[in-house]
Write an enzyme that holds these catalytic residues in place. Structure first.
Site, short mmCIF file in Angstrom:
data_model
loop_
_atom_site.label_atom_id
_atom_site.label_comp_id
_atom_site.label_asym_id
_atom_site.label_seq_id
_atom_site.Cartn_x
_atom_site.Cartn_y
_atom_site.Cartn_z
N SER A 86 38.67 61.51 44.70
CA SER A 86 40.11 61.29 44.84
C SER A 86 40.82 62.47 44.18
CB SER A 86 40.48 59.97 44.18
OG SER A 86 41.83 59.65 44.43
N LEU A 87 42.14 62.35 43.98
CA LEU A 87 42.92 63.38 43.31
C LEU A 87 43.75 62.74 42.20
CD1 LEU A 87 44.37 65.48 46.27
CD2 LEU A 87 42.73 66.29 44.58
N GLU A 120 48.82 72.76 50.17
CA GLU A 120 48.83 72.07 51.46
C GLU A 120 49.62 70.78 51.32
OE1 GLU A 120 44.77 71.41 52.46
OE2 GLU A 120 44.33 70.34 50.61
N LYS A 137 50.41 66.87 51.40
CA LYS A 137 49.65 65.64 51.14
C LYS A 137 50.04 64.60 52.20
CE LYS A 137 48.32 62.42 47.51
NZ LYS A 137 48.50 61.19 48.30
N ARG A 171 36.73 56.57 52.98
CA ARG A 171 36.33 56.99 51.63
C ARG A 171 35.61 55.86 50.89
NH1 ARG A 171 40.03 60.56 48.60
NH2 ARG A 171 41.66 59.11 49.25
#
Length: 365
Positions: A80-81, A109, A111, A132
């Site tokens: 994940s981020l 970029e 999101k 995911r």
């Protein structure tokens, strides 16, 4: 309410929202409200690390599985981020990265607010498409993903890209805004429930038991990363050009920048343009472009240290409060919520909002 009680309360509440968002595709709060809850839990756990639960949602990736799809392992973990919400937090992240990677360039970029997907190509043929899931294991939605018109089932050779024996491609399935509005209008005319926002429409359409239903929905996909493969790159941006050379759909908006000032300009530019794009975005992703620096910086249990998501602030709107009701959780805890006239906020139709109970009002003064 003491820190132990608040951490326990937040943990339970966030788990419930994660389940509704990732598994049921039916969130009961906005993304901004969820982010605020998660941020509060992170800060409490930092202040009281001994109180953090071993299965805290701050340590996890994704949000579980629906029961209608087979579960399949990713060949390489799908992370994940971490999120930042203001420029002070972003500058702190920049400082931390530049301490160990002083010569970093920044790949920026958009999101996309969609559903993360992992595409496995073997000998150039699409063999698996997985959500995911929990980062290690995802749901097999291969048949449904194959109905997406702009996604190739077979990679093509080009001057800039030779088809590898194996490659995992990471991307985002999304619902174009114009198509989302058209779909909701047709559902409303048919007397069927409408989707709250394009992200829910994408997730709900992709998780149909019958791929023919998915095929009737004009989903799109953009790819932005690579998992398991033998192909080596020196820069993240090279990997994006490689994916484009294979015939995969990539975003035209990504850009490699040299300075923090240029990154801030990129963030501000798309904050102004966010409602003019063909898909919903909720921020900008910033990555260190050099792969060797990515390896040096490493990862946590859930996210890379060399990438961050800068989330745009939530939109504020005015609506009318119709009623206040309560919901009872699995443990018997009562939470009040507001019933409001429907209002569109950041692309989502909101009719309910979680309210603070009396203890929380007292705690916050």
């Amino acid at each position: 309410m003491n820190p132990r009680q608040r951490i326990s309360q937040l943990t339970e509440e966030i788990r419930d929202h994660i389940f509704k968002y990732h598994v049921l595709d039916n969130p009961s709060i906005t993304d901004a409200q969820f982010d605020a809850l998660m941020k509060e839990l992170i800060e409490l756990e930092k202040a009281h690390p001994e109180l953090r639960q071993s299965d805290s949602p701050t340590l996890g990736i994704g949000g579980g599985f629906a029961t209608t799809f087979e579960q399949v392992d990713h060949l390489e973990k799908m992370m994940s981020l971490d999120n930042e919400f203001d420029h002070d937090e972003l500058n702190t992240w920049f400082d931390r990265v530049e301490k160990d990677a002083p010569n970093a360039n920044w790949l920026c970029e958009l999101k996309i607010d969609g559903l993360a997907i992992n595409l496995r190509y073997e000998k150039g043929i699409l063999t698996k498409a997985l959500t995911r899931g929990n980062g290690t294991t995802g749901e097999d939605v291969t048949l449904n993903v194959k109905t997406i018109k702009d996604l190739p089932h077979q990679l093509k050779e080009s001057k800039s890209a030779k088809v590898p024996d194996l490659i995992e491609v990471r991307g985002e399935v999304y619902f174009p805004i114009a198509a989302f509005i058209k779909l909701n209008k047709s559902l409303e005319e048919s007397g069927k429930p409408t989707f709250a926002n394009p992200r829910n429409a994408a997730a709900g359409s992709l998780r149909q038991k019958d791929p023919r239903v998915t095929a009737s929905r004009p989903l799109s996909v953009l790819v932005h990363g690579i998992g398991a493969t033998a192909v080596q790159f020196e820069h993240q941006s090279e990997a994006y050009q490689f994916l484009k050379g294979l015939g995969l759909p990539t975003s035209p908006h990504f850009k490699v920048l040299d300075t923090k000032a240029e990154v801030i300009k990129y963030i501000e530019k798309f904050q102004k343009l966010r409602h003019e794009l063909e898909h919903e975005i909720d921020g900008v992703v910033i990555k260190v472009d050099q792969i060797d620096l990515q390896r040096k910086l490493g990862v946590t249990s859930r996210a890379p240290k060399w990438a961050i998501a800068f989330k745009y602030p939530p939109e504020e709107v005015v609506t009318k409060l119709l009623d206040i009701k309560v919901s009872v959780g699995r443990t018997g805890r009562v939470t009040p919520f507001a019933v409001m006239e429907p209002v569109v906020v950041a692309g989502s139709t909101v009719t309910h909002a979680t309210l603070h109970n009396s203890q929380e009002v007292e705690r916050k003064g």
